[in-house]
Design a protein around this motif. Sequence first.
Motif, PDB file in Angstrom:
ATOM      1  N   MET A  28       0.837  -1.209   0.000  1.00 42.15           N
ATOM      2  CA  MET A  28       0.000   0.000   0.000  1.00 42.15           C
ATOM      3  C   MET A  28       0.870   1.257   0.000  1.00 42.15           C
ATOM      4  O   MET A  28       0.590   2.218  -0.719  1.00 42.15           O
ATOM      5  CB  MET A  28      -0.941   0.005   1.208  1.00 42.15           C
ATOM      6  N   LYS A  29       1.934   1.250   0.790  1.00 43.99           N
ATOM      7  CA  LYS A  29       2.844   2.404   0.810  1.00 43.99           C
ATOM      8  C   LYS A  29       3.496   2.595  -0.557  1.00 43.99           C
ATOM      9  O   LYS A  29       3.670   3.724  -1.014  1.00 43.99           O
ATOM     10  CB  LYS A  29       3.907   2.231   1.899  1.00 43.99           C
ATOM     11  N   LYS A  30       3.847   1.494  -1.213  1.00 41.17           N
ATOM     12  CA  LYS A  30       4.456   1.574  -2.541  1.00 41.17           C
ATOM     13  C   LYS A  30       3.464   2.121  -3.571  1.00 41.17           C
ATOM     14  O   LYS A  30       3.802   2.985  -4.368  1.00 41.17           O
ATOM     15  CB  LYS A  30       4.937   0.169  -2.950  1.00 41.17           C
ATOM     16  N   LEU A  31       2.222   1.627  -3.545  1.00 37.58           N
ATOM     17  CA  LEU A  31       1.238   2.027  -4.548  1.00 37.58           C
ATOM     18  C   LEU A  31       0.673   3.425  -4.321  1.00 37.58           C
ATOM     19  O   LEU A  31       0.390   4.137  -5.283  1.00 37.58           O
ATOM     20  CB  LEU A  31       0.072   1.024  -4.578  1.00 37.58           C
ATOM     21  N   TYR A  32       0.484   3.802  -3.071  1.00 34.19           N
ATOM     22  CA  TYR A  32      -0.254   5.041  -2.779  1.00 34.19           C
ATOM     23  C   TYR A  32       0.542   6.075  -1.986  1.00 34.19           C
ATOM     24  O   TYR A  32       0.010   7.131  -1.663  1.00 34.19           O
ATOM     25  CB  TYR A  32      -1.571   4.701  -2.051  1.00 34.19           C
ATOM     26  N   GLY A  33       1.797   5.775  -1.667  1.00 32.06           N
ATOM     27  CA  GLY A  33       2.668   6.752  -1.026  1.00 32.06           C
ATOM     28  C   GLY A  33       2.087   7.378   0.216  1.00 32.06           C
ATOM     29  O   GLY A  33       1.636   6.682   1.123  1.00 32.06           O
ATOM     30  N   PHE A  52      10.438 -15.362   3.356  1.00 36.75           N
ATOM     31  CA  PHE A  52       9.826 -15.517   2.032  1.00 36.75           C
ATOM     32  C   PHE A  52       8.983 -14.285   1.689  1.00 36.75           C
ATOM     33  O   PHE A  52       8.953 -13.850   0.538  1.00 36.75           O
ATOM     34  CB  PHE A  52       8.968 -16.785   1.965  1.00 36.75           C
ATOM     35  N   ALA A  53       8.299 -13.723   2.680  1.00 34.12           N
ATOM     36  CA  ALA A  53       7.522 -12.496   2.457  1.00 34.12           C
ATOM     37  C   ALA A  53       8.455 -11.362   2.030  1.00 34.12           C
ATOM     38  O   ALA A  53       8.154 -10.606   1.108  1.00 34.12           O
ATOM     39  CB  ALA A  53       6.737 -12.111   3.713  1.00 34.12           C
ATOM     40  N   ILE A  54       9.597 -11.257   2.702  1.00 33.98           N
ATOM     41  CA  ILE A  54      10.596 -10.230   2.348  1.00 33.98           C
ATOM     42  C   ILE A  54      11.025 -10.415   0.891  1.00 33.98           C
ATOM     43  O   ILE A  54      11.051  -9.466   0.105  1.00 33.98           O
ATOM     44  CB  ILE A  54      11.810 -10.295   3.299  1.00 33.98           C
ATOM     45  N   SER A  55      11.349 -11.659   0.508  1.00 34.27           N
ATOM     46  CA  SER A  55      11.850 -11.950  -0.848  1.00 34.27           C
ATOM     47  C   SER A  55      10.842 -11.589  -1.927  1.00 34.27           C
ATOM     48  O   SER A  55      11.188 -10.937  -2.912  1.00 34.27           O
ATOM     49  CB  SER A  55      12.214 -13.430  -0.988  1.00 34.27           C
ATOM     50  N   VAL A  56       9.582 -12.030  -1.770  1.00 32.54           N
ATOM     51  CA  VAL A  56       8.610 -11.781  -2.842  1.00 32.54           C
ATOM     52  C   VAL A  56       8.212 -10.311  -2.912  1.00 32.54           C
ATOM     53  O   VAL A  56       7.836  -9.824  -3.977  1.00 32.54           O
ATOM     54  CB  VAL A  56       7.361 -12.696  -2.756  1.00 32.54           C
ATOM     55  N   CYS A  57       8.311  -9.590  -1.807  1.00 38.31           N
ATOM     56  CA  CYS A  57       8.047  -8.146  -1.860  1.00 38.31           C
ATOM     57  C   CYS A  57       9.192  -7.409  -2.541  1.00 38.31           C
ATOM     58  O   CYS A  57       8.963  -6.479  -3.313  1.00 38.31           O
ATOM     59  CB  CYS A  57       7.787  -7.599  -0.457  1.00 38.31           C
ATOM     60  N   GLU A  58      10.432  -7.833  -2.268  1.00 42.38           N
ATOM     61  CA  GLU A  58      11.585  -7.206  -2.933  1.00 42.38           C
ATOM     62  C   GLU A  58      11.502  -7.357  -4.444  1.00 42.38           C
ATOM     63  O   GLU A  58      11.934  -6.484  -5.179  1.00 42.38           O
ATOM     64  CB  GLU A  58      12.894  -7.778  -2.383  1.00 42.38           C
ATOM     65  N   GLU A  59      10.913  -8.458  -4.922  1.00 46.59           N
ATOM     66  CA  GLU A  59      10.765  -8.674  -6.366  1.00 46.59           C
ATOM     67  C   GLU A  59       9.949  -7.563  -7.034  1.00 46.59           C
ATOM     68  O   GLU A  59      10.118  -7.312  -8.222  1.00 46.59           O
ATOM     69  CB  GLU A  59      10.066 -10.018  -6.627  1.00 46.59           C
ATOM     70  N   ILE A  60       9.072  -6.910  -6.288  1.00 47.52           N
ATOM     71  CA  ILE A  60       8.250  -5.830  -6.859  1.00 47.52           C
ATOM     72  C   ILE A  60       8.649  -4.459  -6.294  1.00 47.52           C
ATOM     73  O   ILE A  60       7.888  -3.498  -6.377  1.00 47.52           O
ATOM     74  CB  ILE A  60       6.739  -6.095  -6.654  1.00 47.52           C
ATOM     75  N   GLN A 138      -2.488 -11.565  -4.690  1.00 49.50           N
ATOM     76  CA  GLN A 138      -3.875 -11.502  -4.218  1.00 49.50           C
ATOM     77  C   GLN A 138      -4.102 -10.206  -3.423  1.00 49.50           C
ATOM     78  O   GLN A 138      -5.096  -9.507  -3.627  1.00 49.50           O
ATOM     79  CB  GLN A 138      -4.127 -12.738  -3.337  1.00 49.50           C
ATOM     80  N   ILE A 139      -3.161  -9.871  -2.561  1.00 51.96           N
ATOM     81  CA  ILE A 139      -3.248  -8.622  -1.782  1.00 51.96           C
ATOM     82  C   ILE A 139      -3.264  -7.431  -2.734  1.00 51.96           C
ATOM     83  O   ILE A 139      -4.097  -6.533  -2.622  1.00 51.96           O
ATOM     84  CB  ILE A 139      -2.067  -8.506  -0.787  1.00 51.96           C
ATOM     85  N   MET A 140      -2.343  -7.431  -3.706  1.00 50.94           N
ATOM     86  CA  MET A 140      -2.236  -6.299  -4.624  1.00 50.94           C
ATOM     87  C   MET A 140      -3.500  -6.132  -5.464  1.00 50.94           C
ATOM     88  O   MET A 140      -3.976  -5.009  -5.650  1.00 50.94           O
ATOM     89  CB  MET A 140      -1.009  -6.440  -5.518  1.00 50.94           C
ATOM     90  N   SER A 141      -4.067  -7.226  -5.963  1.00 49.11           N
ATOM     91  CA  SER A 141      -5.260  -7.076  -6.799  1.00 49.11           C
ATOM     92  C   SER A 141      -6.452  -6.610  -5.967  1.00 49.11           C
ATOM     93  O   SER A 141      -7.230  -5.764  -6.428  1.00 49.11           O
ATOM     94  CB  SER A 141      -5.558  -8.358  -7.573  1.00 49.11           C
ATOM     95  N   ARG A 146      -9.970  -2.118  -4.606  1.00 46.52           N
ATOM     96  CA  ARG A 146     -10.599  -1.330  -3.536  1.00 46.52           C
ATOM     97  C   ARG A 146     -10.233   0.150  -3.589  1.00 46.52           C
ATOM     98  O   ARG A 146     -11.068   1.015  -3.370  1.00 46.52           O
ATOM     99  CB  ARG A 146     -10.196  -1.927  -2.180  1.00 46.52           C
ATOM    100  N   PHE A 147      -8.957   0.453  -3.832  1.00 40.02           N
ATOM    101  CA  PHE A 147      -8.470   1.833  -3.731  1.00 40.02           C
ATOM    102  C   PHE A 147      -8.151   2.490  -5.072  1.00 40.02           C
ATOM    103  O   PHE A 147      -7.790   3.661  -5.111  1.00 40.02           O
ATOM    104  CB  PHE A 147      -7.232   1.900  -2.837  1.00 40.02           C
ATOM    105  N   GLY A 148      -8.226   1.744  -6.162  1.00 39.14           N
ATOM    106  CA  GLY A 148      -7.930   2.314  -7.463  1.00 39.14           C
ATOM    107  C   GLY A 148      -6.485   2.114  -7.866  1.00 39.14           C
ATOM    108  O   GLY A 148      -5.689   1.535  -7.129  1.00 39.14           O
ATOM    109  N   PRO A 149      -6.117   2.611  -9.066  1.00 39.11           N
ATOM    110  CA  PRO A 149      -4.758   2.415  -9.573  1.00 39.11           C
ATOM    111  C   PRO A 149      -3.723   3.131  -8.705  1.00 39.11           C
ATOM    112  O   PRO A 149      -4.050   4.062  -7.974  1.00 39.11           O
ATOM    113  CB  PRO A 149      -4.798   3.013 -10.976  1.00 39.11           C
ATOM    114  N   ALA A 150      -2.496   2.668  -8.810  1.00 40.92           N
ATOM    115  CA  ALA A 150      -1.399   3.270  -8.043  1.00 40.92           C
ATOM    116  C   ALA A 150      -1.283   4.755  -8.358  1.00 40.92           C
ATOM    117  O   ALA A 150      -1.583   5.192  -9.471  1.00 40.92           O
ATOM    118  CB  ALA A 150      -0.089   2.561  -8.387  1.00 40.92           C
ATOM    119  N   ILE A 151      -0.836   5.496  -7.375  1.00 42.57           N
ATOM    120  CA  ILE A 151      -0.583   6.933  -7.569  1.00 42.57           C
ATOM    121  C   ILE A 151       0.816   7.055  -8.163  1.00 42.57           C
ATOM    122  O   ILE A 151       1.789   6.568  -7.583  1.00 42.57           O
ATOM    123  CB  ILE A 151      -0.686   7.698  -6.235  1.00 42.57           C
ATOM    124  N   GLU A 152       0.907   7.670  -9.314  1.00 45.25           N
ATOM    125  CA  GLU A 152       2.200   7.831  -9.989  1.00 45.25           C
ATOM    126  C   GLU A 152       3.110   8.771  -9.210  1.00 45.25           C
ATOM    127  O   GLU A 152       2.652   9.695  -8.551  1.00 45.25           O
ATOM    128  CB  GLU A 152       2.001   8.381 -11.399  1.00 45.25           C
TER     129      GLU A 152
END
Length: 157
Positions: A28-33, A52-60, A138-141, A146-152
């Motif tokens: 959420m912090k990444k998408l919506y700052g 594993f959570a750390i690893s898959v988040c670092e991938e994005i 799943q969390i990201m979708s 729910r909140f709309g597209p990421a804030i650029e």
Amino acid sequence: MSQNRIPASVLFCCDHNAVRSPMAEGIMKKLYGHAAYIQSAGVKNDLEIDGFAISVCEEIGVRISNHQSRSFDEMKDWGDDLGGFDLIVALSPASQRQALELTRYFHLDVEYWPIMDPTGLGEGREDRLRAYRQTRDQIMSNMIERFGPAIENNSRG
């Protein structure tokens, strides 16, 4: 779900604040700052942030390695007023029950997103990473729905 309005403050919660809710907080912090104040908590705090959570988040491009797991009770002890959140998003049945219990004292909205718990799934590293990626996606979708597209051009990561 589709309300497309970002609340001023959001609390994500799950069972241990070690996998799903820290992932949601970081994404959420990444998408919506800075569009919202975002925190996460668990029903219990008995686990460290999951590797594993750390690893898959670092991938994005989401860094959660410095996350400190905490429970609802610790949030109160640290001065975070649970009644100050506009929205609590529960990612597990136990955290939904805890969040609904809190709404007896505070007026706030609770949403339940049934997000798969990837811990213990898969044989070997690649299978496990695949399960964690599925949870992350799943969390990201759910979040974008729910909140709309990421804030650029937001500055957090």
